[in-house]
Write an enzyme that holds these catalytic residues in place. Structure first.
Site, PDB file in Angstrom:
ATOM      1  N   ASP A 105       0.797  -1.234   0.000  1.00  0.00           N
ATOM      2  CA  ASP A 105       0.000   0.000   0.000  1.00  0.00           C
ATOM      3  C   ASP A 105       0.830   1.285   0.000  1.00  0.00           C
ATOM      4  OD1 ASP A 105       0.924  -0.607   2.553  1.00  0.00           O
ATOM      5  OD2 ASP A 105      -0.819   0.236   3.560  1.00  0.00           O
ATOM      6  N   GLU A 188      11.021  -4.168  12.327  1.00  0.00           N
ATOM      7  CA  GLU A 188      12.183  -3.583  11.647  1.00  0.00           C
ATOM      8  C   GLU A 188      13.416  -3.677  12.543  1.00  0.00           C
ATOM      9  OE1 GLU A 188       9.328  -1.997  12.274  1.00  0.00           O
ATOM     10  OE2 GLU A 188       8.465  -1.235  10.407  1.00  0.00           O
TER      11      GLU A 188
HETATM   12  C1  UGA Z   1       3.250  -0.369   9.448  1.00  0.00           C
HETATM   13  C2  UGA Z   1       4.673  -0.510   8.899  1.00  0.00           C
HETATM   14  O1  UGA Z   1       4.946   0.502   7.966  1.00  0.00           O
HETATM   15  C3  UGA Z   1       4.797  -1.859   8.231  1.00  0.00           C
HETATM   16  O2  UGA Z   1       6.009  -1.964   7.568  1.00  0.00           O
HETATM   17  C4  UGA Z   1       4.623  -2.890   9.287  1.00  0.00           C
HETATM   18  O3  UGA Z   1       4.692  -4.167   8.737  1.00  0.00           O
HETATM   19  C5  UGA Z   1       3.277  -2.709   9.939  1.00  0.00           C
HETATM   20  O4  UGA Z   1       3.052  -1.371  10.391  1.00  0.00           O
HETATM   21  C6  UGA Z   1       3.178  -3.591  11.141  1.00  0.00           C
HETATM   22  O5  UGA Z   1       4.172  -3.761  11.820  1.00  0.00           O
HETATM   23  O6  UGA Z   1       2.117  -4.073  11.471  1.00  0.00           O
HETATM   24  P1  UGA Z   1       0.834  -0.418   8.261  1.00  0.00           P
HETATM   25  O7  UGA Z   1       0.463   0.458   7.114  1.00  0.00           O
HETATM   26  O8  UGA Z   1       0.300  -0.079   9.597  1.00  0.00           O
HETATM   27  O9  UGA Z   1       2.420  -0.488   8.311  1.00  0.00           O
HETATM   28  O10 UGA Z   1       0.517  -1.954   7.960  1.00  0.00           O
HETATM   29  P2  UGA Z   1      -0.198  -2.604   6.710  1.00  0.00           P
HETATM   30  O11 UGA Z   1       0.123  -1.880   5.464  1.00  0.00           O
HETATM   31  O12 UGA Z   1      -1.617  -2.848   7.044  1.00  0.00           O
HETATM   32  O13 UGA Z   1       0.521  -4.032   6.658  1.00  0.00           O
HETATM   33  C7  UGA Z   1       1.880  -4.176   6.318  1.00  0.00           C
HETATM   34  C8  UGA Z   1       2.030  -5.211   5.194  1.00  0.00           C
HETATM   35  O14 UGA Z   1       1.590  -6.484   5.664  1.00  0.00           O
HETATM   36  C9  UGA Z   1       1.200  -4.887   3.954  1.00  0.00           C
HETATM   37  O15 UGA Z   1       1.944  -5.187   2.792  1.00  0.00           O
HETATM   38  C10 UGA Z   1      -0.011  -5.804   4.084  1.00  0.00           C
HETATM   39  O16 UGA Z   1      -0.545  -6.196   2.833  1.00  0.00           O
HETATM   40  C11 UGA Z   1       0.541  -6.985   4.860  1.00  0.00           C
HETATM   41  N1  UGA Z   1      -0.444  -7.630   5.768  1.00  0.00           N
HETATM   42  C12 UGA Z   1      -1.226  -6.887   6.596  1.00  0.00           C
HETATM   43  C13 UGA Z   1      -0.570  -9.010   5.777  1.00  0.00           C
HETATM   44  O17 UGA Z   1       0.122  -9.707   5.020  1.00  0.00           O
HETATM   45  N2  UGA Z   1      -1.477  -9.588   6.628  1.00  0.00           N
HETATM   46  C14 UGA Z   1      -2.287  -8.860   7.459  1.00  0.00           C
HETATM   47  O18 UGA Z   1      -3.104  -9.450   8.198  1.00  0.00           O
HETATM   48  C15 UGA Z   1      -2.144  -7.467   7.432  1.00  0.00           C
HETATM   49 MN    MN Z   2       0.628   0.122   5.134  1.00  0.00          MN
END
Ligand code: UGA
Ligand code: MN
Length: 244
Positions: A105, A188
């Site tokens: 995203d 990270e």
């Molecule tokens: C923030 C950080 O920028 C991310 O790099 C980090 O992984 C995340 O928090 C975290 O630690 O939870 P954020 O925008 O809050 O990012 O998180 P998302 O974009 O919702 O998810 C991070 C990535 O994991 C995305 O590529 C998403 O597609 C993936 N994801 C999310 C999954 O594979 N499974 C899930 O249940 C949720």
């Molecule tokens: Mn995100």
């Protein structure tokens, strides 16, 4: 040498549009290998079909979040199983080049992909729209690394965002135990610590000495599920039919 882009993704109404945007970015990048890793037990048919249409060089893998984390309430370690699966693939298949963790995203400046290619060990650069402070970045004084700026420090040794660093494949291969921990908020830091021996002063500073944002932590508004996921689900109350 190739650039490996490790992208965690999961099923939701926004999934295909996010992947479309991201694929359009990667179509403008030379010699890139996209590792798309789904948080799912089996690959999603729509994702497989989509990836085949992109013409990109890709790997479609799955790595479900372990049940014990999935069942937990509160913040979950999102994308961790996916990224560790990506690391496993790189260890088994890559010998050189650079890899980068790119959430599905975010928004990526094309210069990012040019700049991270020169990573010898670990490179870092500013990420925009990160936390309410709007920026996460290494701090540079007199051309040298002097610390970090981040909206959420929390005792982290490397208070950086996932989109703010890239790692050389050769460097990873020299660290067989490097892995990302299932620890929400500390993914990270945990991963970068697991690259030890590696000191913050060894960080390679990109983005014109960290004066330019190369990645943006954009977030997509959540949408209602039915319409985007199943084209056949018309609601009778909202259906206007052509009279004869
Ligand atoms: C923030 C950080 O920028 C991310 O790099 C980090 O992984 C995340 O928090 C975290 O630690 O939870 P954020 O925008 O809050 O990012 O998180 P998302 O974009 O919702 O998810 C991070 C990535 O994991 C995305 O590529 C998403 O597609 C993936 N994801 C999310 C999954 O594979 N499974 C899930 O249940 C949720
Ligand atoms: Mn995100």
């Amino acid at each position: 040498p190739p650039l490996y882009v490790i992208t965690p993704t999961y099923r939701r109404p926004e999934q295909i549009p996010e992947l479309i945007r991201m694929s359009h970015t990667l179509m403008l990048v030379e010699n890139v290998h996209w590792l798309v890793i789904e948080d799912a037990k089996v690959p999603t048919k729509e994702v497989t079909k989509f990836l085949n249409r992109t013409g990109l060089r890709f790997q479609h893998l799955t790595a479900p979040m372990p049940a014990k984390y999935k069942q937990k309430k509160g913040v979950k370690p999102r994308g961790v199983s996916n990224r560790n699966r990506g690391l496993k693939w790189i260890r088994a298949n890559a010998t050189e080049g650079v890899f980068y963790f790119a959430d599905d995203d975010n928004t990526y400046d094309l210069d990012l992909f040019t700049q991270i290619r020169r990573t010898k060990k670990v490179s870092m650069f500013p990420v925009g729209l990160c936390t309410k402070f709007g920026l996460s970045s290494p701090v540079v004084k007199d051309g040298k690394f002097s610390g970090f700026y981040d909206g959420w420090v929390a005792g982290r040794r490397f208070p950086v965002d996932m989109a703010g660093f890239a790692v050389s494949v050769k460097f990873l291969l020299q660290r067989p135990n490097a892995t990302m921990p299932y620890r929400a908020g500390f993914e990270e830091d945990g991963f970068l610590r697991s690259l030890a021996p590696f000191e913050p002063r060894e960080i390679e500073l990109l983005g014109d000495n960290c004066t330019r944002i190369l990645a943006w932590h954009t977030q997509t508004k959540k949408n209602e599920p039915s319409a985007a996921l199943d084209m056949k689900l018309y609601r009778s109350t909202n259906l206007v039919e052509l009279k004869q």
